[in-house]
Design an enzyme around this catalytic site. Structure first.
Site, PDB file in Angstrom:
ATOM      1  N   GLU A  82     -79.512 -84.279 -34.359  1.00 49.41           N
ATOM      2  CA  GLU A  82     -80.374 -85.363 -34.799  1.00 49.41           C
ATOM      3  C   GLU A  82     -81.841 -84.944 -34.800  1.00 49.41           C
ATOM      4  OE1 GLU A  82     -79.387 -88.097 -36.042  1.00 49.41           O
ATOM      5  OE2 GLU A  82     -77.250 -88.059 -35.495  1.00 49.41           O
ATOM      6  N   ARG A  92     -74.375-103.348 -33.129  1.00 51.75           N
ATOM      7  CA  ARG A  92     -73.361-103.938 -34.008  1.00 51.75           C
ATOM      8  C   ARG A  92     -72.205-104.484 -33.190  1.00 51.75           C
ATOM      9  NH1 ARG A  92     -68.648-102.267 -35.966  1.00 51.75           N
ATOM     10  NH2 ARG A  92     -68.910-100.165 -35.124  1.00 51.75           N
ATOM     11  N   CYS A 145     -76.182 -94.181 -28.459  1.00 53.03           N
ATOM     12  CA  CYS A 145     -76.554 -92.782 -28.717  1.00 53.03           C
ATOM     13  C   CYS A 145     -78.054 -92.656 -28.933  1.00 53.03           C
ATOM     14  CB  CYS A 145     -75.800 -92.242 -29.941  1.00 53.03           C
ATOM     15  SG  CYS A 145     -74.054 -91.924 -29.667  1.00 53.03           S
ATOM     16  N   HIS A 171     -74.634 -85.250 -32.651  1.00 58.70           N
ATOM     17  CA  HIS A 171     -73.454 -86.078 -32.898  1.00 58.70           C
ATOM     18  C   HIS A 171     -72.280 -85.194 -33.316  1.00 58.70           C
ATOM     19  CE1 HIS A 171     -75.489 -90.182 -33.263  1.00 58.70           C
ATOM     20  NE2 HIS A 171     -74.388 -90.395 -32.558  1.00 58.70           N
TER      21      HIS A 171
END
Length: 209
Positions: A82, A92, A145, A171
């Protein structure tokens, strides 16, 4: 005693039996120890705030040269270091403690973003040369994360006792895209590259969307 590398992954969440990020971290550790590196691993809870707190405590305890936190990105088909963490929590689904923050900051009054200090392009180039799918990612999402990633980079940027420590987030995809053994080898390879690379490779790694 200062160590070379601290690797973290997450516990299972959302009803899953395993979390591929933890499988990658614990699988990479013995590969790195085989070449003489001092490595510690840490399984983090999928909980806003708590995961980052535990990682920060381990970083302060071990003062590693390198910290690589990992997480699962189901739906991706490549290993993805990332680029940047953003200062927002927007869930979510609830975390494993039942928390569902919406549009909340990770660090109140912190900067909008915190960038990885890993050589993410050199890392992806090394995996590509090994035939392992890899790409730079421009978003770590807004779930735990990203929360852990932001808290890690904020710690490294603000704690003077950690000036020599570099860190970031990777990831890994689900096992049906990249199996656990390959993911572990990839994480070990990226760790090796990061330890040996001060300035990142000047190659394209952007995205149109």
């Amino acid at each position: 005693m200062r160590i070379d590398v601290l690797l973290s992954g997450f516990a299972p969440f959302d009803g899953a039996a395993v979390n591929e990020s933890w499988e990658a971290a614990r699988g990479a550790a013995p590969l790195l120890r085989e070449v003489g590196l001092a490595v510690e691993t840490l399984e983090l809870p999928v909980e806003f705030g708590e995961g980052g707190r535990l990682l920060a405590a381990a970083v302060r305890q071990h003062v590693p040269r390198l910290v690589i936190a990992t997480g699962l990105a189901a739906g991706r088909t490549a290993i993805t270091p990332e680029r940047v963490a953003i200062n927002v929590r927007d869930a979510r689904i609830p975390d494993n403690a039942g928390a569902s923050p919406v549009d909340a900051p990770v660090v109140p009054d912190g900067p909008a973003g915190r960038f990885s200090t890993l050589p993410i392009k050199a890392m992806t180039a090394a995996l590509a040369a090994d035939g392992i799918p890899a790409a730079v990612s421009q978003t770590a999402g807004t779930y735990v994360c990203n929360d852990v990633f932001y808290l890690l980079q904020h710690l490294l940027a603000t704690d003077a006792s950690l000036t020599g420590t570099r860190g970031g987030f990777v990831h890994v995809p689900a096992a049906d895209a990249v199996d656990s053994e390959t993911a572990a080898r990839a994480l070990a390879r990226m760790t090796d590259v990061a330890l040996r690379t001060e300035a990142d490779a000047a190659v394209a790694g952007g995205a149109e969307h």
